[in-house]
Scaffold this motif. Structure first.
Motif, PDB file in Angstrom:
ATOM      1  N   MET A 151      -6.158  -7.759 -20.806  1.00 28.63           N
ATOM      2  CA  MET A 151      -5.615  -9.017 -20.362  1.00 28.63           C
ATOM      3  C   MET A 151      -6.007  -9.291 -18.913  1.00 28.63           C
ATOM      4  SD  MET A 151      -1.747 -10.256 -20.533  1.00 28.63           S
ATOM      5  CE  MET A 151      -1.134 -11.340 -19.306  1.00 28.63           C
ATOM      6  N   LEU A 152      -6.029  -8.252 -18.087  1.00 24.41           N
ATOM      7  CA  LEU A 152      -6.374  -8.458 -16.685  1.00 24.41           C
ATOM      8  C   LEU A 152      -7.822  -8.902 -16.537  1.00 24.41           C
ATOM      9  CD1 LEU A 152      -5.446  -8.337 -13.799  1.00 24.41           C
ATOM     10  CD2 LEU A 152      -6.099  -5.941 -13.734  1.00 24.41           C
ATOM     11  N   ARG A 153      -8.714  -8.350 -17.344  1.00 23.77           N
ATOM     12  CA  ARG A 153     -10.119  -8.761 -17.268  1.00 23.77           C
ATOM     13  C   ARG A 153     -10.296 -10.221 -17.654  1.00 23.77           C
ATOM     14  NH1 ARG A 153     -13.315  -3.550 -19.682  1.00 23.77           N
ATOM     15  NH2 ARG A 153     -12.357  -2.100 -18.228  1.00 23.77           N
ATOM     16  N   GLY A 154      -9.448 -10.695 -18.544  1.00 25.31           N
ATOM     17  CA  GLY A 154      -9.511 -12.097 -18.930  1.00 25.31           C
ATOM     18  C   GLY A 154      -9.103 -13.028 -17.804  1.00 25.31           C
ATOM     19  N   ARG A 155      -8.341 -12.527 -16.840  1.00 20.91           N
ATOM     20  CA  ARG A 155      -7.888 -13.338 -15.712  1.00 20.91           C
ATOM     21  C   ARG A 155      -8.861 -13.314 -14.544  1.00 20.91           C
ATOM     22  NH1 ARG A 155      -2.817 -15.957 -15.702  1.00 20.91           N
ATOM     23  NH2 ARG A 155      -3.801 -16.724 -13.831  1.00 20.91           N
ATOM     24  N   LEU A 156      -9.924 -12.540 -14.622  1.00 18.31           N
ATOM     25  CA  LEU A 156     -10.887 -12.482 -13.528  1.00 18.31           C
ATOM     26  C   LEU A 156     -11.927 -13.578 -13.694  1.00 18.31           C
ATOM     27  CD1 LEU A 156     -11.389  -8.655 -13.043  1.00 18.31           C
ATOM     28  CD2 LEU A 156     -10.108 -10.236 -11.622  1.00 18.31           C
ATOM     29  N   ARG A 157     -11.491 -14.804 -13.506  1.00 17.41           N
ATOM     30  CA  ARG A 157     -12.374 -15.960 -13.575  1.00 17.41           C
ATOM     31  C   ARG A 157     -12.533 -16.527 -12.174  1.00 17.41           C
ATOM     32  NH1 ARG A 157      -8.707 -17.109 -17.829  1.00 17.41           N
ATOM     33  NH2 ARG A 157      -7.750 -18.569 -16.392  1.00 17.41           N
ATOM     34  N   ALA A 158     -13.498 -17.394 -12.020  1.00 13.21           N
ATOM     35  CA  ALA A 158     -13.783 -17.963 -10.699  1.00 13.21           C
ATOM     36  C   ALA A 158     -12.579 -18.730 -10.152  1.00 13.21           C
ATOM     37  CB  ALA A 158     -15.003 -18.870 -10.785  1.00 13.21           C
ATOM     38  N   GLY A 159     -11.878 -19.472 -11.006  1.00  9.29           N
ATOM     39  CA  GLY A 159     -10.709 -20.230 -10.549  1.00  9.29           C
ATOM     40  C   GLY A 159      -9.591 -19.324 -10.069  1.00  9.29           C
ATOM     41  N   ASP A 160      -9.389 -18.204 -10.759  1.00 10.33           N
ATOM     42  CA  ASP A 160      -8.343 -17.268 -10.350  1.00 10.33           C
ATOM     43  C   ASP A 160      -8.697 -16.589  -9.031  1.00 10.33           C
ATOM     44  OD1 ASP A 160      -6.932 -17.889 -12.627  1.00 10.33           O
ATOM     45  OD2 ASP A 160      -7.780 -16.228 -13.775  1.00 10.33           O
ATOM     46  N   LEU A 161      -9.961 -16.223  -8.885  1.00 11.12           N
ATOM     47  CA  LEU A 161     -10.391 -15.609  -7.631  1.00 11.12           C
ATOM     48  C   LEU A 161     -10.320 -16.599  -6.475  1.00 11.12           C
ATOM     49  CD1 LEU A 161     -13.395 -13.490  -8.932  1.00 11.12           C
ATOM     50  CD2 LEU A 161     -11.100 -12.706  -8.370  1.00 11.12           C
ATOM     51  N   ALA A 162     -10.650 -17.852  -6.735  1.00 11.17           N
ATOM     52  CA  ALA A 162     -10.547 -18.879  -5.693  1.00 11.17           C
ATOM     53  C   ALA A 162      -9.084 -19.124  -5.313  1.00 11.17           C
ATOM     54  CB  ALA A 162     -11.196 -20.168  -6.174  1.00 11.17           C
ATOM     55  N   ALA A 163      -8.179 -19.114  -6.291  1.00 10.99           N
ATOM     56  CA  ALA A 163      -6.754 -19.294  -5.996  1.00 10.99           C
ATOM     57  C   ALA A 163      -6.233 -18.128  -5.159  1.00 10.99           C
ATOM     58  CB  ALA A 163      -5.956 -19.422  -7.287  1.00 10.99           C
ATOM     59  N   GLY A 164      -6.655 -16.909  -5.483  1.00  7.69           N
ATOM     60  CA  GLY A 164      -6.260 -15.752  -4.690  1.00  7.69           C
ATOM     61  C   GLY A 164      -6.808 -15.805  -3.279  1.00  7.69           C
ATOM     62  N   ALA A 165      -8.059 -16.233  -3.140  1.00  5.20           N
ATOM     63  CA  ALA A 165      -8.653 -16.360  -1.806  1.00  5.20           C
ATOM     64  C   ALA A 165      -7.944 -17.440  -0.991  1.00  5.20           C
ATOM     65  CB  ALA A 165     -10.138 -16.671  -1.926  1.00  5.20           C
ATOM     66  N   ALA A 166      -7.597 -18.549  -1.638  1.00 11.30           N
ATOM     67  CA  ALA A 166      -6.871 -19.615  -0.937  1.00 11.30           C
ATOM     68  C   ALA A 166      -5.492 -19.136  -0.493  1.00 11.30           C
ATOM     69  CB  ALA A 166      -6.742 -20.842  -1.834  1.00 11.30           C
ATOM     70  N   ALA A 167      -4.824 -18.356  -1.328  1.00  8.13           N
ATOM     71  CA  ALA A 167      -3.519 -17.813  -0.949  1.00  8.13           C
ATOM     72  C   ALA A 167      -3.650 -16.856   0.232  1.00  8.13           C
ATOM     73  CB  ALA A 167      -2.877 -17.103  -2.135  1.00  8.13           C
ATOM     74  N   LEU A 168      -4.671 -16.025   0.220  1.00  6.25           N
ATOM     75  CA  LEU A 168      -4.897 -15.090   1.325  1.00  6.25           C
ATOM     76  C   LEU A 168      -5.202 -15.825   2.616  1.00  6.25           C
ATOM     77  CD1 LEU A 168      -5.109 -12.145   2.196  1.00  6.25           C
ATOM     78  CD2 LEU A 168      -7.526 -12.223   1.564  1.00  6.25           C
ATOM     79  N   VAL A 169      -6.024 -16.861   2.550  1.00  7.09           N
ATOM     80  CA  VAL A 169      -6.334 -17.659   3.734  1.00  7.09           C
ATOM     81  C   VAL A 169      -5.070 -18.344   4.256  1.00  7.09           C
ATOM     82  CG1 VAL A 169      -7.567 -19.726   4.510  1.00  7.09           C
ATOM     83  CG2 VAL A 169      -8.767 -17.963   3.235  1.00  7.09           C
ATOM     84  N   GLY A 170      -4.237 -18.852   3.358  1.00  3.35           N
ATOM     85  CA  GLY A 170      -2.989 -19.486   3.771  1.00  3.35           C
ATOM     86  C   GLY A 170      -2.050 -18.518   4.473  1.00  3.35           C
ATOM     87  N   VAL A 171      -1.939 -17.308   3.950  1.00  3.27           N
ATOM     88  CA  VAL A 171      -1.076 -16.297   4.584  1.00  3.27           C
ATOM     89  C   VAL A 171      -1.611 -15.927   5.963  1.00  3.27           C
ATOM     90  CG1 VAL A 171      -0.342 -13.888   4.417  1.00  3.27           C
ATOM     91  CG2 VAL A 171      -0.135 -15.387   2.444  1.00  3.27           C
ATOM     92  N   LEU A 172      -2.922 -15.751   6.081  1.00  2.16           N
ATOM     93  CA  LEU A 172      -3.515 -15.411   7.381  1.00  2.16           C
ATOM     94  C   LEU A 172      -3.353 -16.549   8.382  1.00  2.16           C
ATOM     95  CD1 LEU A 172      -6.770 -13.576   6.251  1.00  2.16           C
ATOM     96  CD2 LEU A 172      -4.673 -12.561   7.173  1.00  2.16           C
ATOM     97  N   LEU A 173      -3.508 -17.785   7.934  1.00  2.00           N
ATOM     98  CA  LEU A 173      -3.323 -18.936   8.815  1.00  2.00           C
ATOM     99  C   LEU A 173      -1.873 -19.052   9.280  1.00  2.00           C
ATOM    100  CD1 LEU A 173      -4.621 -21.433  10.092  1.00  2.00           C
ATOM    101  CD2 LEU A 173      -4.044 -22.688   8.018  1.00  2.00           C
ATOM    102  N   LEU A 174      -0.930 -18.831   8.376  1.00  2.00           N
ATOM    103  CA  LEU A 174       0.483 -18.864   8.750  1.00  2.00           C
ATOM    104  C   LEU A 174       0.811 -17.757   9.745  1.00  2.00           C
ATOM    105  CD1 LEU A 174       3.314 -20.106   8.309  1.00  2.00           C
ATOM    106  CD2 LEU A 174       3.639 -18.407   6.519  1.00  2.00           C
ATOM    107  N   ALA A 175       0.278 -16.559   9.520  1.00  2.00           N
ATOM    108  CA  ALA A 175       0.515 -15.455  10.445  1.00  2.00           C
ATOM    109  C   ALA A 175      -0.075 -15.756  11.823  1.00  2.00           C
ATOM    110  CB  ALA A 175      -0.068 -14.163   9.889  1.00  2.00           C
ATOM    111  N   ALA A 176      -1.259 -16.362  11.855  1.00  2.00           N
ATOM    112  CA  ALA A 176      -1.871 -16.721  13.132  1.00  2.00           C
ATOM    113  C   ALA A 176      -1.053 -17.791  13.851  1.00  2.00           C
ATOM    114  CB  ALA A 176      -3.298 -17.198  12.916  1.00  2.00           C
TER     115      ALA A 176
END
Length: 134
Positions: free
Chosen positions: A1-26
């Motif tokens: 099931m986890l391999r099925g979730r490794l799509r470009a949209g999911d990776l982009a959503a994770g990257a956007a969340a990480l960028v948002g957390v880093l921006l908020l921390a900054a």
């Protein structure tokens, strides 16, 4: 099931969340440097970050997140605004997971499991209440 979730949209959503957390921390770090109006800015930034975290977590629990992230985010935002009690429960679950991970670092690997269960339970509670009202 986890391999099925490794799509470009999911990776982009994770990257956007990480960028948002880093921006908020900054932003919070800059506000802590003694800028004018820092207490008000810190409170507003923390509230925006908390709302974004709740909407993001609720979007992850939506079935639409399997295929369409924008729809899942819009639905989660409407649900979060309409279900204040559920949003508070999600925020408390996130705070508990963060506190457990902060207190004992090996729990950082275990905290996402109960957090996912809590968010899924809140989303299920909302769907059950909506079905009962219809």
């Amino acid at each position: 099931m986890l391999r099925g979730r490794l799509r470009a949209g999911d990776l982009a959503a994770g990257a956007a969340a990480l960028v948002g957390v880093l921006l908020l921390a900054a932003d919070l770090a800059l506000a802590g440097a003694g800028l004018p109006g820092a207490p008000a800015f810190t409170a507003v930034a923390a509230a925006i970050g908390a709302c974004a975290a709740v909407v993001g977590l609720r979007a992850c629990a939506r079935p639409e997140s399997l295929n369409d992230w924008p729809t899942a985010l819009r639905t989660a935002a409407r649900t979060a605004a309409g279900d204040a009690a559920g949003s508070a429960l999600v925020l408390l679950a996130l705070a508990t997971a963060a506190l457990c991970a902060w207190m004992l670092l090996p729990l950082a690997f275990l905290a996402p499991g109960p957090l996912a269960m809590a968010v899924t339970a809140v989303e299920g509670r909302g769907r059950d209440a909506g079905e009962a009202a219809v």
